[in-house]
Write an enzyme that holds these catalytic residues in place. Structure first.
Site, PDB file in Angstrom:
ATOM      1  N   LYS A  62       0.860  -1.179   0.000  1.00 34.28           N
ATOM      2  CA  LYS A  62       0.000   0.000   0.000  1.00 34.28           C
ATOM      3  C   LYS A  62       0.898   1.231   0.000  1.00 34.28           C
ATOM      4  O   LYS A  62       2.080   1.176   0.360  1.00 34.28           O
ATOM      5  CB  LYS A  62      -0.928  -0.014   1.204  1.00 34.28           C
ATOM      6  CG  LYS A  62      -0.256   0.143   2.547  1.00 34.28           C
ATOM      7  CD  LYS A  62      -1.211  -0.085   3.698  1.00 34.28           C
ATOM      8  CE  LYS A  62      -2.430   0.822   3.609  1.00 34.28           C
ATOM      9  NZ  LYS A  62      -3.375   0.609   4.718  1.00 34.28           N
TER      10      LYS A  62
ATOM     11  N   ASN B  55       3.861   6.473  -7.125  1.00 35.39           N
ATOM     12  CA  ASN B  55       2.483   6.867  -7.362  1.00 35.39           C
ATOM     13  C   ASN B  55       2.456   8.364  -7.655  1.00 35.39           C
ATOM     14  O   ASN B  55       2.647   9.180  -6.757  1.00 35.39           O
ATOM     15  CB  ASN B  55       1.623   6.553  -6.139  1.00 35.39           C
ATOM     16  CG  ASN B  55       0.204   7.079  -6.267  1.00 35.39           C
ATOM     17  OD1 ASN B  55      -0.243   7.437  -7.348  1.00 35.39           O
ATOM     18  ND2 ASN B  55      -0.511   7.140  -5.155  1.00 35.39           N
TER      19      ASN B  55
ATOM     20  N   CYS C 270      -0.683  12.158  -7.121  1.00 34.60           N
ATOM     21  CA  CYS C 270      -0.693  12.942  -5.883  1.00 34.60           C
ATOM     22  C   CYS C 270      -0.581  14.425  -6.224  1.00 34.60           C
ATOM     23  O   CYS C 270       0.037  14.796  -7.224  1.00 34.60           O
ATOM     24  CB  CYS C 270       0.483  12.551  -4.990  1.00 34.60           C
ATOM     25  SG  CYS C 270       0.492  10.829  -4.469  1.00 34.60           S
TER      26      CYS C 270
ATOM     27  N   LYS D 241       3.798   4.616 -11.830  1.00 30.11           N
ATOM     28  CA  LYS D 241       2.397   4.245 -11.998  1.00 30.11           C
ATOM     29  C   LYS D 241       1.625   5.414 -12.592  1.00 30.11           C
ATOM     30  O   LYS D 241       1.479   6.469 -11.964  1.00 30.11           O
ATOM     31  CB  LYS D 241       1.787   3.828 -10.656  1.00 30.11           C
ATOM     32  CG  LYS D 241       0.392   3.237 -10.787  1.00 30.11           C
ATOM     33  CD  LYS D 241      -0.047   2.606  -9.480  1.00 30.11           C
ATOM     34  CE  LYS D 241      -1.356   1.855  -9.630  1.00 30.11           C
ATOM     35  NZ  LYS D 241      -1.766   1.199  -8.364  1.00 30.11           N
TER      36      LYS D 241
ATOM     37  N   THR E 175      -6.496   4.515 -10.607  1.00 30.32           N
ATOM     38  CA  THR E 175      -7.961   4.624 -10.643  1.00 30.32           C
ATOM     39  C   THR E 175      -8.449   5.815 -11.471  1.00 30.32           C
ATOM     40  O   THR E 175      -7.754   6.813 -11.634  1.00 30.32           O
ATOM     41  CB  THR E 175      -8.523   4.769  -9.220  1.00 30.32           C
ATOM     42  OG1 THR E 175      -7.918   5.902  -8.591  1.00 30.32           O
ATOM     43  CG2 THR E 175      -8.257   3.522  -8.406  1.00 30.32           C
TER      44      THR E 175
ATOM     45  N   GLY F  26     -12.033  -1.714 -10.338  1.00 34.89           N
ATOM     46  CA  GLY F  26     -12.848  -2.916 -10.468  1.00 34.89           C
ATOM     47  C   GLY F  26     -13.114  -3.253 -11.928  1.00 34.89           C
ATOM     48  O   GLY F  26     -12.630  -2.579 -12.843  1.00 34.89           O
TER      49      GLY F  26
END
Length: 301
Positions: A44, A125, A128, A163, A191, A215
């Protein structure tokens, strides 16, 4: 069958990895997962200081997916290195540390603090906000993205994964910026931005108003963007977005991904990664392949 994958020097026993934020630090899934079938654990998101995350509703189920605004809740990099890393390295599975910051300097410091032999690679990541530049997300601006990647690159010799966010006009522009700034691997997609509304209260459902959509519902978008980026850069890719079957894994690999991450569906089926491995293996055997790498980028146009 040769299921090994080499991502710019990051050696994996399997192309199946986990997506950051959906697998904790691996400990939470240790009773369910066969780590011999898992290529890597992606942690995470880690920040310099501990974060408690956003207030209010942080998770909301949507048709074929979920919205989340967790807010990067995590114990901070110091606790991870001193307490968590010594425990999870016993899984004998490569550990990819995902990092998040609000300035290039924070990303650089995180990379330096994670210079531990138990950390196999760094995943940056870039979804941000840059607090020094009005809150613009690093991953939506090629110049700011390059600054972050270059800063991290100077502070680590480990394989560097960037990412990418899908919330941009042209993802290939960002992919090229990451490539020329020192990235070794690209992972995508993060996402999609979305929201939900409570019609009785006439208020947003999520405490943060908006959140990240993930998802099965995002898979078509993710496949398309992996395909585009594969054609635009020479870097190996980790594809993700709505993976729930071995067939999904094959689709991402045909689109150009060398490895594939399972994310949201881990929350539904905690032993998912083992099934993905088994189903991928059956496909490869049925199609006369000798290695999983044979199908990467094999889409016929």
């Amino acid at each position: 069958m040769d299921m090994k994958v080499n991502l710019a020097g990051l050696h994996l026993n399997s192309p199946i990895v986990t997506a950051s934020g959906t697998f904790g630090f691996g400990e939470e899934f240790s009773d369910f997962v066969d780590f011999q079938k898992l290529g890597a654990i992606v942690t995470k998101g880690l920040t310099l200081k501990p974060r408690s995350g956003n207030e209010g509703v942080r998770l909301h189920e949507t048709p074929s997916g979920i919205l989340n605004c967790i807010g990067l809740e995590n114990p901070g990099v110091e606790v991870f290195v001193k307490e968590i890393l010594p425990r999870i390295k016993s899984f004998n599975c490569p550990i990819i540390a995902n990092i998040s910051g609000n300035s290039a300097a924070q990303y650089a410091e995180l990379a330096a603090r994670l210079d531990d032999e138990a950390v196999a690679a760094i995943e940056v990541n870039v979804s941000c906000p840059n607090v020094k530049d009005g809150g613009i997300v690093f991953g939506t601006n090629p110049k700011m993205l390059s600054e972050v990647v270059f800063s991290v690159r100077k502070n680590t010799k480990k394989p560097l994964i960037v990412k990418l966010t899908p919330n941009v006009t042209d993802i290939t522009e960002l992919a090229r910026a990451a490539e020329v700034s020192g990235a070794d691997v690209l992972s995508l997609i993060n996402t999609l931005t979305g929201m939900a509304i409570d019609v009785k209260k006439r208020r947003p459902v999520l405490g943060n108003v908006t959140g990240g959509l993930s998802g099965p519902c995002v898979k078509p978008v993710a496949l398309y963007l992996v395909h585009r980026v594969h054609k635009a850069v020479k870097l190996p890719l980790i594809g993700m977005g709505g993976v729930q079957s071995g067939r999904d894994v094959v689709e991402f690999m045909l689109a150009g991904a060398s490895a594939v991450a399972a994310g949201t569906m881990n929350l539904v089926e905690p032993d998912l990664t083992g099934r993905l491995y088994d189903e991928l293996l059956v496909y490869l055997e049925d199609n006369g392949c000798k290695s999983c790498g044979e199908i990467v980028g094999g889409l016929l146009l």
